[in-house]
Every structure is written in structure tokens, then in C-alpha cells.
Scaffold this motif. Structure first.
Motif, short mmCIF file in Angstrom:
data_model
loop_
_atom_site.label_atom_id
_atom_site.label_comp_id
_atom_site.label_asym_id
_atom_site.label_seq_id
_atom_site.Cartn_x
_atom_site.Cartn_y
_atom_site.Cartn_z
N ALA A 71 -8.99 -14.43 -4.59
CA ALA A 71 -8.08 -14.29 -3.45
C ALA A 71 -7.16 -13.10 -3.65
O ALA A 71 -6.87 -12.37 -2.70
CB ALA A 71 -7.28 -15.57 -3.26
N LYS A 72 -6.70 -12.88 -4.88
CA LYS A 72 -5.84 -11.73 -5.17
C LYS A 72 -6.61 -10.42 -5.00
O LYS A 72 -6.07 -9.42 -4.54
CB LYS A 72 -5.29 -11.82 -6.58
CG LYS A 72 -4.24 -12.86 -6.79
CD LYS A 72 -3.77 -12.83 -8.22
CE LYS A 72 -2.77 -13.93 -8.49
NZ LYS A 72 -2.35 -13.94 -9.90
N VAL A 74 -9.16 -9.78 -2.96
CA VAL A 74 -9.31 -9.50 -1.53
C VAL A 74 -7.97 -9.05 -0.94
O VAL A 74 -7.91 -8.08 -0.18
CB VAL A 74 -9.86 -10.73 -0.78
CG1 VAL A 74 -9.81 -10.53 0.71
CG2 VAL A 74 -11.26 -11.04 -1.24
N LYS A 75 -6.91 -9.74 -1.32
CA LYS A 75 -5.58 -9.40 -0.80
C LYS A 75 -5.17 -7.99 -1.21
O LYS A 75 -4.65 -7.23 -0.38
CB LYS A 75 -4.57 -10.41 -1.31
CG LYS A 75 -3.20 -10.24 -0.74
CD LYS A 75 -2.27 -11.35 -1.24
CE LYS A 75 -0.89 -11.20 -0.67
NZ LYS A 75 0.01 -12.26 -1.13
N THR A 76 -5.42 -7.61 -2.46
CA THR A 76 -5.02 -6.27 -2.89
C THR A 76 -5.88 -5.18 -2.26
O THR A 76 -5.40 -4.08 -2.01
CB THR A 76 -5.05 -6.13 -4.43
OG1 THR A 76 -6.35 -6.46 -4.92
CG2 THR A 76 -4.00 -7.00 -5.08
N TYR A 78 -7.15 -5.35 0.86
CA TYR A 78 -6.60 -5.20 2.21
C TYR A 78 -5.25 -4.50 2.16
O TYR A 78 -4.97 -3.62 2.99
CB TYR A 78 -6.47 -6.56 2.90
CG TYR A 78 -7.76 -7.10 3.43
CD1 TYR A 78 -8.58 -6.33 4.25
CD2 TYR A 78 -8.18 -8.39 3.14
CE1 TYR A 78 -9.77 -6.82 4.74
CE2 TYR A 78 -9.37 -8.90 3.63
CZ TYR A 78 -10.16 -8.11 4.44
OH TYR A 78 -11.33 -8.59 4.92
N TRP A 79 -4.42 -4.89 1.23
CA TRP A 79 -3.10 -4.27 1.09
C TRP A 79 -3.25 -2.79 0.75
O TRP A 79 -2.57 -1.93 1.32
CB TRP A 79 -2.30 -5.01 0.03
CG TRP A 79 -0.95 -4.46 -0.23
CD1 TRP A 79 -0.53 -3.85 -1.38
CD2 TRP A 79 0.18 -4.44 0.65
NE1 TRP A 79 0.77 -3.46 -1.25
CE2 TRP A 79 1.23 -3.81 -0.02
CE3 TRP A 79 0.38 -4.90 1.95
CZ2 TRP A 79 2.47 -3.62 0.57
CZ3 TRP A 79 1.62 -4.71 2.52
CH2 TRP A 79 2.64 -4.08 1.83
#
Length: 127
Positions: A71-72, A74-76, A78-79
Motif C-alpha cells: 500500500a505504501k 502504490v501511495k508513494t 501516486y504521490w
């Protein structure tokens, strides 16, 4: 182990950014030699607009790896992509507002750096 994978991915991304910077630098020197200082600075600005946001993306996107932190990851990514796009827009705005530039050298060097980004993975050794 995940820190090693993150470091390896980040290093691969940094090599790609370094290739972009080299091509942008060579193009800037070419424009400077052929058409003078304003063209050289315009090309350098175009190269910087392509290279710096990709460096920021590589730093952010490869800060986490591993299945336990998916999850981290994917989040990073996108960020990192959001920051990259915003930084690119901000840099174009700053260059257009604050510099007297030649549009052709700026966009040629920017495009060359992007082409390097798109084609360089073809030349990297896959292991």
C-alpha cells in the motif's frame, strides 16, 4: 531485504535521470556553441525542467518496497507522480515568467530529455 530492493530500484532510476542530465547538458552546450548564450540557457532550462522532476519522482517512488508495504509503494508512486507533474508545471511557469528564453531550444532539449527517459530502459541490462 526490502531496503536493498528499494536502494536497487532507486539506483536504477537515478542512472536514468543521470542519462537524461547528460543528454540535456550536451544539447545545451550544442545550442550555446551554435546560437549563443541565450539559446544555451534556454536549452539548459528545458533540460532542467525534464530532469529535476524525474529525480524527485525517483526519490519518492522508490522509498518503499516489499509485499508487506505494498500500500505504501502504490501511495508513494501516486504521490511521486503528482509532485512530478506539479513541479514540471511550476518550473515551466517560472521559466516563462522570469527568463527571456528561446522557445525552440527550450522545447527541443526538454523533448530530448523525455525521449531519453522513454528509450533508456531498452539499453539497461535486465537481470
Amino acid at each position: 531485504m526490502s531496503k536493498v530492493l528499494a536502494r536497487r530500484g532507486r539506483w536504477s532510476a537515478y542512472k536514468l535521470v543521470l542519462m537524461q542530465a547528460a543528454v540535456a547538458g550536451i544539447a545545451s552546450v550544442f545550442f550555446f556553441a551554435m546560437w549563443g548564450a541565450q539559446s544555451g540557457l534556454s536549452a539548459l532550462a528545458g533540460g532542467a525542467i525534464a530532469v529535476l522532476p524525474n529525480f524527485v519522482f525517483a526519490t519518492l517512488a522508490f522509498s518503499h518496497t516489499g509485499a508487506s508495504s505494498s500500500a505504501k509503494v502504490v501511495k508513494t508512486f501516486y504521490w511521486g507522480e503528482a509532485v512530478k507533474l506539479l513541479l514540471t508545471m511550476a518550473m515551466f511557469s517560472l521559466v516563462f515568467i522570469n527568463m527571456k528564453i528561446g522557445f525552440m531550444p527550450l522545447f527541443v532539449c526538454y523533448t530530448l530529455a523525455l525521449i531519453v527517459h522513454w528509450t533508456a530502459p531498452l539499453y539497461f541490462k535486465q537481470s
